[in-house]
Structure formats: structure tokens, C-alpha cells
Design an enzyme around this catalytic site. Structure first.
Site, mmCIF file in Angstrom:
data_model
loop_
_atom_site.group_PDB
_atom_site.id
_atom_site.type_symbol
_atom_site.label_atom_id
_atom_site.label_comp_id
_atom_site.label_asym_id
_atom_site.label_seq_id
_atom_site.Cartn_x
_atom_site.Cartn_y
_atom_site.Cartn_z
ATOM 1 N N HIS A 111 23.988 -3.056 -15.805
ATOM 2 C CA HIS A 111 25.241 -2.762 -15.107
ATOM 3 C C HIS A 111 26.390 -2.739 -16.125
ATOM 4 C CE1 HIS A 111 27.955 -2.491 -11.742
ATOM 5 N NE2 HIS A 111 28.699 -3.429 -12.297
ATOM 6 N N ASP A 143 18.019 -9.145 -7.307
ATOM 7 C CA ASP A 143 17.730 -9.868 -6.067
ATOM 8 C C ASP A 143 18.219 -9.022 -4.895
ATOM 9 O OD1 ASP A 143 20.455 -10.166 -5.935
ATOM 10 O OD2 ASP A 143 20.470 -12.342 -6.219
ATOM 11 N N GLU A 144 18.294 -9.614 -3.700
ATOM 12 C CA GLU A 144 18.625 -8.821 -2.512
ATOM 13 C C GLU A 144 20.074 -8.334 -2.495
ATOM 14 O OE1 GLU A 144 16.321 -11.206 -2.061
ATOM 15 O OE2 GLU A 144 14.794 -10.341 -0.720
#
Ligand code: GAR
Length: 211
Positions: A111, A143-144
Site C-alpha cells: 500500500h 485481514d478482513e
């Protein structure tokens, strides 16, 4: 050390993918790239894969009636590849919860900001808009959440007075091209331990390139 199988997911230009291809070719990462998966049939990353002899799997987002169907197709391709690590290198969609759960600890994302600041799209524009003096890039496990998983590596650049989105993005991208291969190398050397929110990096052996 046995060579790991890695797969890359990319949606566009693929310069980070190229940095990974080049690092493997230089012998810096003990891995072989078993596939490029893309949601975009027009992605330039496809040309890069072909040139490097890497199989391409197009899971065209637009060809599926609902996101669920797309995610199921994507998950099938990922399972069939049976990679040790799946790298999101400019993959511009949020992975569904099913995939994130299934491949826990095997999904890595890059990112263009110092997370947890400026997640999501146009991170460099967000950073400039906020007026930060330092920005950079983050490689993290997925992760989520959105850009919220445990951090593996970060590196920073100074934001200069005269920076615009283009100049800042270019300086951050140069950092990304170093950090992503480095994080993949650590993974492939079995040196990353996820410990809650933290990623512990085990020391390298005498044969590690940084020694
Ligand atoms: C990179 O800057 C990457 O960090 C960013 O997209 C660009 C892809 O460039 N990813 C995200 O913003 C994900 N949230 P590339 O296709 O040339 O590697």
C-alpha cells in the site's frame, strides 16, 4: 531451503509485479512465480507475465453478475494454483471474507502510504491533502479490513514543498519496488511470524543476502 510457490494478483500497470519478477531472476527470493491473476483483461501486468513466461489467469470482474460469483471464481483459481503466498501488487479490489479466511497468513499486500494512515484508494492524494510531512509505503498481511492487517515492512519518504500527487507517487513507488521483494524474501525464508497485530522477523542465516 525449498523454493516457495508465489502467485501475484494485479489489476493494472504491474510495476511491483515486475520488481518481484526481477528479484527472483537475480536470485534474491527463493521462490518461483506460478501465476499472475488479474481481474482486468487489459492490465499491462499481463504483458510482463508473458515476457517472463509466467502463466496468466484472467478472472474478469465484469464477466460475473455479482461480486460473490467473481469471488468464487477467484478463490477456485487461487486454490488450484496452491501457492504458498499470494501477493496483492496493485490489486485494486477488496478481497472477500471467504478468501481472506481461507488463505489466512498467505496474503500479502503493498500500500502506498504509512498505514494505518490513508488506507483505500488514492493514498498519496490523501496524504498530500492532509498535509503530512512524511509518507511512504507499507507491506502487510491481509485481514478482513481494508489495508488493516499486520505490518511486515514500512519505509518512508519526506514530502517536499513542491510535491504533487505524481512526484510523491513516483518516489513512493521506488520504495515499494524495494520493500515488496524484501517482504516476500522474508516470507520465503520462513522468517515472518504473525503474533497478534505484530509481525516478528526472525534473524537471517549466514547465507541471507543482507549478511
Ligand atoms: C502501487 O502504488 C500500489 O501500492 C498501489 O497501486 C499501485 C500499483 O502500481 N496499491 C494500492 O493503492 C492498493 N490499495 P503497479 O501496478 O505499478 O505495481
Amino acid at each position: 531451503m525449498p523454493v516457495k510457490r508465489i502467485a501475484v494478483l494485479a489489476s493494472g500497470r504491474g510495476s511491483n509485479f515486475q520488481a518481484v519478477i526481477d528479484a527472483i531472476a537475480r536470485g534474491e527470493i527463493p521462490a518461483s512465480c506460478c501465476g499472475l491473476i488479474t481481474d482486468n483483461a487489459g492490465a499491462y501486468a499481463i504483458e510482463r507475465a508473458k515476457k517472463a513466461g509466467i502463466p496468466v489467469y484472467i478472472v474478469d470482474y465484469g464477466a460475473y453478475p455479482v461480486k460473490d460469483a467473481y469471488e468464487q471464481a477467484l478463490c477456485r483459481v487461487m486454490k488450484d494454483l496452491s501457492a504458498d503466498l499470494y501477493i496483492l501488487a496493485g490489486y485494486m479490489r477488496i478481497l472477500g471474507g471467504g478468501i481472506v479466511k481461507h488463505f489466512h497468513g498467505q496474503l500479502m499486500n503493498i500500500h502506498p502510504a504509512l498505514l494505518p494512515g490513508f488506507p483505500g484508494l488514492h493514498a498519496q492524494r490523501q496524504a498530500l491533502g492532509y498535509g503530512v510531512k512524511v509518507s511512504g509505503c507499507t507491506v502487510h498481511f491481509v485481514d478482513e479490513g481494508m489495508d488493516s492487517g499486520p505490518v511486515i515492512i514500512q519505509a518512508c519518504v519526506r514530502v517536499e514543498e513542491e510535491d504533487d500527487e505524481e512526484t510523491l507517487s513516483a518516489r513512493i513507488l521506488a520504495l515499494e519496488h524495494r520493500c515488496l521483494p524484501e517482504a516476500i524474501r522474508l516470507f520465503c525464508e520462513d522468517r515472518l511470524i504473525i503474533d497478534g497485530r505484530r509481525v516478528r522477523i526472525l534473524p537471517g542465516s549466514a547465507t541471507s543476502p543482507e549478511r
